[in-house]
Design a protein around this motif. Structure first.
Motif, PDB file in Angstrom:
ATOM      1  N   MET A   1       0.837  -1.201   0.000  1.00 55.43           N
ATOM      2  CA  MET A   1       0.000   0.000   0.000  1.00 55.43           C
ATOM      3  C   MET A   1       0.874   1.256   0.000  1.00 55.43           C
ATOM      4  O   MET A   1       1.820   1.372   0.742  1.00 55.43           O
ATOM      5  N   THR A   2       0.503   2.189  -0.812  1.00 55.45           N
ATOM      6  CA  THR A   2       1.261   3.441  -0.842  1.00 55.45           C
ATOM      7  C   THR A   2       0.984   4.250   0.419  1.00 55.45           C
ATOM      8  O   THR A   2       0.014   4.020   1.123  1.00 55.45           O
TER       9      THR A   2
ATOM     10  N   VAL B   1      -0.605   6.694   1.950  1.00 54.84           N
ATOM     11  CA  VAL B   1      -1.684   7.657   1.751  1.00 54.84           C
ATOM     12  C   VAL B   1      -1.787   8.619   2.931  1.00 54.84           C
ATOM     13  O   VAL B   1      -2.429   9.648   2.843  1.00 54.84           O
TER      14      VAL B   1
ATOM     15  N   ALA C   1       0.447  11.831   2.657  1.00 53.51           N
ATOM     16  CA  ALA C   1       0.036  12.522   1.448  1.00 53.51           C
ATOM     17  C   ALA C   1      -1.266  13.282   1.653  1.00 53.51           C
ATOM     18  O   ALA C   1      -1.474  14.327   1.056  1.00 53.51           O
ATOM     19  N   SER C   2      -2.121  12.757   2.506  1.00 51.17           N
ATOM     20  CA  SER C   2      -3.419  13.391   2.664  1.00 51.17           C
ATOM     21  C   SER C   2      -3.417  14.445   3.771  1.00 51.17           C
ATOM     22  O   SER C   2      -4.424  15.080   4.002  1.00 51.17           O
ATOM     23  N   THR C   3      -2.329  14.591   4.465  1.00 49.40           N
ATOM     24  CA  THR C   3      -2.250  15.622   5.489  1.00 49.40           C
ATOM     25  C   THR C   3      -1.042  16.502   5.197  1.00 49.40           C
ATOM     26  O   THR C   3       0.092  16.141   5.495  1.00 49.40           O
ATOM     27  N   PRO C   4      -1.284  17.629   4.613  1.00 50.16           N
ATOM     28  CA  PRO C   4      -0.184  18.533   4.230  1.00 50.16           C
ATOM     29  C   PRO C   4       0.748  18.851   5.398  1.00 50.16           C
ATOM     30  O   PRO C   4       1.939  19.086   5.188  1.00 50.16           O
TER      31      PRO C   4
ATOM     32  N   ILE D   1       0.749  14.032  11.001  1.00 51.44           N
ATOM     33  CA  ILE D   1      -0.268  13.158  11.562  1.00 51.44           C
ATOM     34  C   ILE D   1      -0.502  11.999  10.611  1.00 51.44           C
ATOM     35  O   ILE D   1      -0.958  12.188   9.494  1.00 51.44           O
ATOM     36  N   ASP D   2      -0.200  10.804  11.084  1.00 50.88           N
ATOM     37  CA  ASP D   2      -0.392   9.625  10.251  1.00 50.88           C
ATOM     38  C   ASP D   2      -1.695   8.952  10.606  1.00 50.88           C
ATOM     39  O   ASP D   2      -2.068   8.877  11.771  1.00 50.88           O
ATOM     40  N   PRO D   3      -2.351   8.405   9.584  1.00 51.37           N
ATOM     41  CA  PRO D   3      -3.504   7.561   9.880  1.00 51.37           C
ATOM     42  C   PRO D   3      -3.055   6.283  10.569  1.00 51.37           C
ATOM     43  O   PRO D   3      -1.882   5.910  10.499  1.00 51.37           O
ATOM     44  N   ILE D   4      -3.999   5.625  11.215  1.00 54.88           N
ATOM     45  CA  ILE D   4      -3.675   4.441  11.992  1.00 54.88           C
ATOM     46  C   ILE D   4      -4.249   3.212  11.304  1.00 54.88           C
ATOM     47  O   ILE D   4      -5.359   3.238  10.791  1.00 54.88           O
ATOM     48  N   GLU D   5      -3.459   2.160  11.267  1.00 55.70           N
ATOM     49  CA  GLU D   5      -3.939   0.895  10.713  1.00 55.70           C
ATOM     50  C   GLU D   5      -4.577   0.085  11.828  1.00 55.70           C
ATOM     51  O   GLU D   5      -4.046   0.014  12.944  1.00 55.70           O
ATOM     52  N   VAL D   6      -5.711  -0.525  11.504  1.00 53.66           N
ATOM     53  CA  VAL D   6      -6.436  -1.287  12.513  1.00 53.66           C
ATOM     54  C   VAL D   6      -6.818  -2.637  11.945  1.00 53.66           C
ATOM     55  O   VAL D   6      -6.840  -2.847  10.734  1.00 53.66           O
TER      56      VAL D   6
ATOM     57  N   ARG E   1      -5.666  -2.265  18.614  1.00 55.23           N
ATOM     58  CA  ARG E   1      -6.695  -1.499  17.934  1.00 55.23           C
ATOM     59  C   ARG E   1      -7.492  -2.393  16.995  1.00 55.23           C
ATOM     60  O   ARG E   1      -7.019  -2.749  15.911  1.00 55.23           O
TER      61      ARG E   1
ATOM     62  N   MET F   1       1.294  -3.656  18.760  1.00 52.99           N
ATOM     63  CA  MET F   1       0.173  -4.606  18.846  1.00 52.99           C
ATOM     64  C   MET F   1       0.679  -6.034  18.769  1.00 52.99           C
ATOM     65  O   MET F   1       1.540  -6.355  17.958  1.00 52.99           O
TER      66      MET F   1
ATOM     67  N   VAL G   1      -6.183  -2.655   7.915  1.00 50.16           N
ATOM     68  CA  VAL G   1      -6.769  -1.709   6.969  1.00 50.16           C
ATOM     69  C   VAL G   1      -6.691  -0.307   7.548  1.00 50.16           C
ATOM     70  O   VAL G   1      -6.544  -0.119   8.760  1.00 50.16           O
TER      71      VAL G   1
ATOM     72  N   GLU H   1      -6.298  16.184  -4.385  1.00 50.31           N
ATOM     73  CA  GLU H   1      -5.182  15.292  -4.717  1.00 50.31           C
ATOM     74  C   GLU H   1      -5.736  13.977  -5.258  1.00 50.31           C
ATOM     75  O   GLU H   1      -6.924  13.692  -5.143  1.00 50.31           O
TER      76      GLU H   1
ATOM     77  N   LEU I   1      -8.878   7.925  10.428  1.00 49.49           N
ATOM     78  CA  LEU I   1      -8.864   7.700  11.872  1.00 49.49           C
ATOM     79  C   LEU I   1      -7.444   7.866  12.396  1.00 49.49           C
ATOM     80  O   LEU I   1      -6.488   7.409  11.782  1.00 49.49           O
TER      81      LEU I   1
END
Lengths: 249, 249
Positions: free
Chosen positions: A1-2, A4, A7-10, A14-19, A101, B1, B19, B44, B58
């Motif tokens: 997975m790239t 994302v 890239a989505s938070t200029p 802040i990184d998204p979290i994998e769950v 999580r 985790m 995910v 984007e 999230l």
DNA sequence: GCAAAAGTGTTGTCGTTACACCCATGC
DNA sequence: GCATGGGTGTAACGACAACACTTTTGC
């Protein structure tokens, strides 16, 4: 997975979290007029030995509904293609799973009282069984994780849907009597309804039930045989069957 | 985790999948009797330049509702504590996001027509605006990802809830007239209702609206001032307001 | 007075409720 | 006959749709 996330938070900070995602099932049926839910006894930590809803992790190539159907078949042997299956909601509290999580998507499955409805031994469960939903006026609680909240929400959803939809037939075998349909409402609503008025109402409701022309003798062979019906094509009830009036038998 | 995957599958061969999770928002309001949804233009890839629902990933320490509230505030400046916010469902199809495995939990947010309701420039959006939901009899489509499906589901949910709950007051400011409440129903149902019968029905409905004793002059100062009401404590309507009869103005 | 929007009256119809009653069957 | 559950009749009541009508205001 790239990546994302950044890239989505200029801001870049802040990184998204994998769950991990599970699909949990509230499988309801009615046995002898009693509303039952399928529960497993957990075979491992956390909550080993406690009751929980059947469910399992999402796998590659599956969406939530696929996972729910797979778990349904694995844990009950029921054919997912023939059962009413619908979303209840997602549960995502940070601390809901002590392992880390994990969010869950809960599904409501409604099954008729099949000849052998007992959930089979599942891969992540020590054992499985049908458990009464109501104890007196209250709903059974004390499940692992946040499953008692999920159960309560699912029961409430089922109760609501009986009012406005034709979903009650999903609790019945392909052919059923109006008395059996009434037992569905009485079991899920945990109340009793007027026999005569219920009869007329569902009979007059458009697209709810369709007569088959056949009849069946009551249990014990005592009494007049009942007309048999099958589920109609309708989904929504034009005149809702509202809770509120409870009458004698 | 910890590795909950292999631990929960005794076979050891099937791992759960991690995910990314987003919370997407269907923010509805009514402006001049027209139902509007807040949409952003994506800044984007993927779907750069296309309309999409506001939303975002999230983060650590957030559950889905927290994330939805944060996005709501970031993208609209609205106070999430004062808005009706409820789950629509989760969307998890394998191919729904070309970047990889991303599931979303969709929320429905209902806002009154505030003085400055236009969504602010968001962090992951080029621009944001209120867009008409209905074009004639149909629902606006052509959004990024599976957002047109989410939008349709959310609209249907809002339409249903108007029938059975008092949620319509969430579209109104703290004080409102019965005529304004009727405009809510007409906008969301994309129809017109009988003024007189609607008036009586909501006035008699228990716990729906509470008179404040104050009045307000109609737009243009032409006509009899209307009584002002505030939302009552009730949540469910005992007598549902069913769609089906559309009358003239 | 007039226009406009709020609000009430009225009537027929239809769904619901409560309860009495009849029907068909096995024993 | 009797018990049992299925099914119908009925009358009072309440909700609703349709639409005419009155009320209250600004101009």
């Amino acid at each position: 997975m790239t990546d994302v996330g950044t890239a989505s938070t200029p801001m870049g900070s802040i990184d998204p979290i994998e769950v991990l995602v599970t699909a949990d099932l509230v499988i309801l049926t009615i046995q002898n007029g009693i509303l039952k839910v399928a529960l497993v006894v957990r075979g491992e930590d956390p909550f080993e030995g406690q009751f929980a809803l059947p469910g399992g992790f999402l796998r590659v190539g599956e969406n939530n509904l696929d996972a729910a159907k797979r778990e349904l078949e694995e844990e009950t042997g029921l054919d997912p293609g023939r059962l009413a299956l619908e979303q209840v909601g997602s549960y995502s509290d940070v601390d809901r799973d002590p392992r880390g999580r994990v969010i869950t998507c809960a599904f409501l499955a409604i099954a008729p009282d099949l000849p052998n409805p007992r959930p089979r031994r599942g891969s992540d469960a020590r054992s499985a069984s049908w458990v009464n939903v109501f104890h007196g006026a209250d709903i059974k609680v004390a499940l692992a994780f946040d499953h008692d909240q999920i159960l309560r929400d699912a029961i409430r959803q089922a109760q609501r849907k009986l009012q406005y939809s034709t979903i009650a037939t999903a609790f019945c075998l392909p052919e059923f009597t109006i008395g059996e349909l009434r037992e569905v409402y009485e079991a899920v609503w945990n109340t009793s309804l007027d026999r005569a008025n219920f009869h007329r109402k569902v009979k007059n409701a458009s697209e709810f039930i369709v007569p088959t022309g056949r009849t069946r003798h009551p249990k014990g062979n005592r009494g007049r045989p009942a007309e048999l019906y099958r589920a109609g094509e309708g989904v929504e009830l034009l005149n809702p069957i509202l809770r509120g009036t409870l009458a004698r038998s």
